[in-house]
Every structure is written in structure tokens, then in C-alpha cells.
Design a protein around this motif. Structure first.
Motif, PDB file in Angstrom:
ATOM      1  N   ASN A  73       0.852  -1.195   0.000  1.00 32.15           N
ATOM      2  CA  ASN A  73       0.000   0.000   0.000  1.00 32.15           C
ATOM      3  C   ASN A  73       0.883   1.239   0.000  1.00 32.15           C
ATOM      4  OD1 ASN A  73      -1.746   2.142   0.558  1.00 32.15           O
ATOM      5  ND2 ASN A  73      -3.036   0.915   1.915  1.00 32.15           N
ATOM      6  N   ARG A  76       1.025   3.765   2.958  1.00 33.03           N
ATOM      7  CA  ARG A  76       1.503   3.379   4.281  1.00 33.03           C
ATOM      8  C   ARG A  76       3.012   3.545   4.375  1.00 33.03           C
ATOM      9  NH1 ARG A  76      -1.555  -0.146   7.682  1.00 33.03           N
ATOM     10  NH2 ARG A  76       0.465  -0.976   8.315  1.00 33.03           N
ATOM     11  N   GLY A 154      -5.420  -6.267  -0.872  1.00 36.03           N
ATOM     12  CA  GLY A 154      -6.434  -5.721   0.018  1.00 36.03           C
ATOM     13  C   GLY A 154      -5.718  -4.909   1.076  1.00 36.03           C
ATOM     14  N   ALA A 155      -6.005  -5.190   2.339  1.00 36.67           N
ATOM     15  CA  ALA A 155      -5.245  -4.551   3.405  1.00 36.67           C
ATOM     16  C   ALA A 155      -3.767  -4.955   3.314  1.00 36.67           C
ATOM     17  CB  ALA A 155      -5.818  -4.944   4.769  1.00 36.67           C
TER      18      ALA A 155
END
Length: 300
Positions: A73, A76, A154-155
Motif C-alpha cells: 500500500n 503506508r 487488500g489490506a
């Protein structure tokens, strides 16, 4: 950019790391090094190799396909890091920054299995599929899932190797995963098989009970994967999987029995086409980095 650019691929696996120079699915140059527990030494070798090749054959982008878990991500702080991994010495290592500091080029970055799944869709046995998966069974167990030409995130990213299973009757092996014991990786990875057999498994006959347990565990997981993802194709790769072709008929029959007619196109004959070995074979990993490099180049 040309239609067929030369790109560089870095595949970091649990046992070995491979650096390649490729054009489409053709490998032009390749070298490898044991992954070990010293990230800087491994990355130093890979970077020096790419710098040497670049003087002779300029490449347009770099793809990094790494064992995980990794931070994918971009919003992050841990983006580009290898996260909390069982691999000694590699937890919290900023892999992407190490490459970016050395090359001013587009870089594609994903898991090794995500890259391999993508490559199989580009050039291998999943061509033409909208939803397809690649399961590698080697030093670890990992899953890459591609939906509409993009690796699914996803996460984090799929960590299917750590799914827990219904155990085969009579199988009392405790598993070796330091986090979960008898998860899929703890039961059927290469190190798990050595622990099960209390030694090398290469010479074990096909009739050894160990293989019946492995086929059960794989069938249990693949049944769940079909029910959750409805993947059009699931490919098996990695040294453990590619070296055990005798398991596939049992796996197909067990999956069909588990599904009990609930899903269409899942009779054993259908599953022979739907669940099979990777079309790119042992090159699925290195070409995974190439596929990621191409995506990075095209997105830029």
C-alpha cells in the motif's frame, strides 16, 4: 516505449534469489544467489549484476517479485518493506528503497507469487482467464490471485499459506509454522515435508502415507479456494509441487468428492484443465518479475 522492451527481473525467494534480463517471456541473461540471512549482501549482488548488464543492454524497467509478507500500500509507511517474515534477517527490510536508490527507472513491485500469477496470465497456462491463481509450494507456500489483469491486494495481499485446514484422519503431524503450527505452509512446504519424514523426501515411494496426507491437505485448501474465488484456473508451482505430478489425479478426485456436485465444471475431468501445473514451469518466478516490470512501465 517499444512493444517488446527489455526489462530486468528480481525474484527473491525463500531459498534463492534470481536476477534476470528478459524480453517478453524470453530470458536473455540470468544469475542467482542463495537468499541467506544477509539482505545487504544479496541486494548488493543483484544490483551489481544489473549495473553490469545495463552497460551492454539498457533495460526499460525493473520488476521486483519478493517473498512476503511485503507492504504494497503506497499510502503506508511500510510500503516497499518486507514485513514480519519467518525468513531470518529480512523482517522490516526496505527492499524497494534499496533498488530505487540504485536505479532511476520505473519499478514494479509485488509478491513473488503475485508476479508469477501475472506472468502465467501474460505468457503461460492462464492466458485468456479473467480470474486465475498461482499457488507455489516450496520453501514456503504462497498464493497470487489475478483479477482482470491485476494482482489482487487488500489490506495486505493473500497469505493463503497460513490458512488452517481440516486434518486428514490419522495425521498427527503438529506442523512447523512458527506462527500457526499446522497451517498449510506448516504442513506441506519443503521444510515441513522433511520434518514429517524425518529426512529427505526425494526417494520416498509414491505409496508412502506422507503423500496421501499432502494430497488431502492440498485438496482441502483448493476446494476452499474454488468456493471463495471461483477462479477459472489455479496453477501449481514451486519445487515441491512441480516434483510431485503423481498427486494431481488424487487431488482432482478428492476436490470433486468434497464439492459433491455443488459447483459446475468441477468433475475430475473438468478439474484436470482447471487445476494444473504452471505453464511456465520453473521460470514462472523470474518471469513474474518481468511481468511486474512491464506493468510498472505501462502505468508510468
Amino acid at each position: 516505449m517499444t512493444d517488446h522492451p527489455v526489462v530486468a527481473s528480481l525474484e527473491l525467494g525463500g531459498t534463492k534469489s534470481i536476477v534476470s534480463l528478459t524480453q517478453d517471456a524470453r530470458i536473455l541473461q540470468q544469475e542467482r544467489i542463495a537468499t541467506g540471512d544477509r539482505p545487504e549482501a544479496v541486494l548488493g549482488f543483484l544490483i551489481e549484476t544489473l549495473q553490469r548488464w545495463r552497460k551492454e543492454t539498457p533495460f526499460a524497467a525493473i520488476g521486483i517479485a519478493s517473498f512476503g509478507p511485503v507492504g504494497l500500500n503506497a499510502d503506508r509507511e511500510d510500503f516497499g518493506y518486507i514485513l514480519n517474515t519467518p525468513k531470518p534477517g529480512w523482517s522490516n527490510f526496505n527492499l524497494l528503497r534499496r533498488i530505487r536508490d540504485s536505479f532511476d527507472l520505473p519499478i514494479g513491485f509485488d509478491t513473488d507469487v503475485g508476479g508469477a500469477a501475472l506472468a502465467e496470465g501474460f505468457w503461460g497456462a492462464s492466458m485468456g482467464c479473467r480470474t486465475h491463481a498461482y499457488l507455489t509450494i516450496g520453501t514456503g507456500v504462497g498464493l497470487g490471485l489475478v483479477v482482470d489483469g491485476r494482482v489482487h491486494h487488500g489490506a495486505l495481499h493473500p497469505e493463503a499459506g497460513h490458512v488452517r485446514l481440516r486434518r486428514a484422519p490419522g495425521d498427527s503431524f503438529q506442523g512447523i509454522c512458527p506462527f500457526h503450527g499446522d497451517c498449510l505452509e506448516g504442513l506441506i512446504s519443503g521444510p515441513a515435508l522433511i520434518s514429517r519424514a524425518a529426512g529427505p523426501v526425494d526417494q520416498l515411494p509414491a505409496t508412502d502415507p506422507l503423500w496421501a496426507h499432502v494430497a488431502h491437505d492440498l485438496a482441502e485448501f483448493l476446494t476452499t479456494l474454488l468456493l471463495i474465488t471461483s477462479a477459472e484456473r489455479i496453477l501449481l508451482g514451486g519445487g515441491v509441487a512441480l516434483g510431485r505430478p503423481m498427486l494431481l489425479p488424487t487431488i482432482h478426485a478428492t476436490i470433486a468428492q468434497r464439492l459433491n456436485g455443488y459447483l459446475r465444471d468441477c468433475a475430475p475431468a473438468d478439474l484436470q484443465k482447471r487445476i494444473r501445473f504452471a505453464g511456465l514451469g520453473a521460470n514462472a518466478g523470474p518471469l513474474g518479475g518481468s511481468a511486474l516490470a512491464l506493468q510498472g512501465l505501462r502505468s508510468q
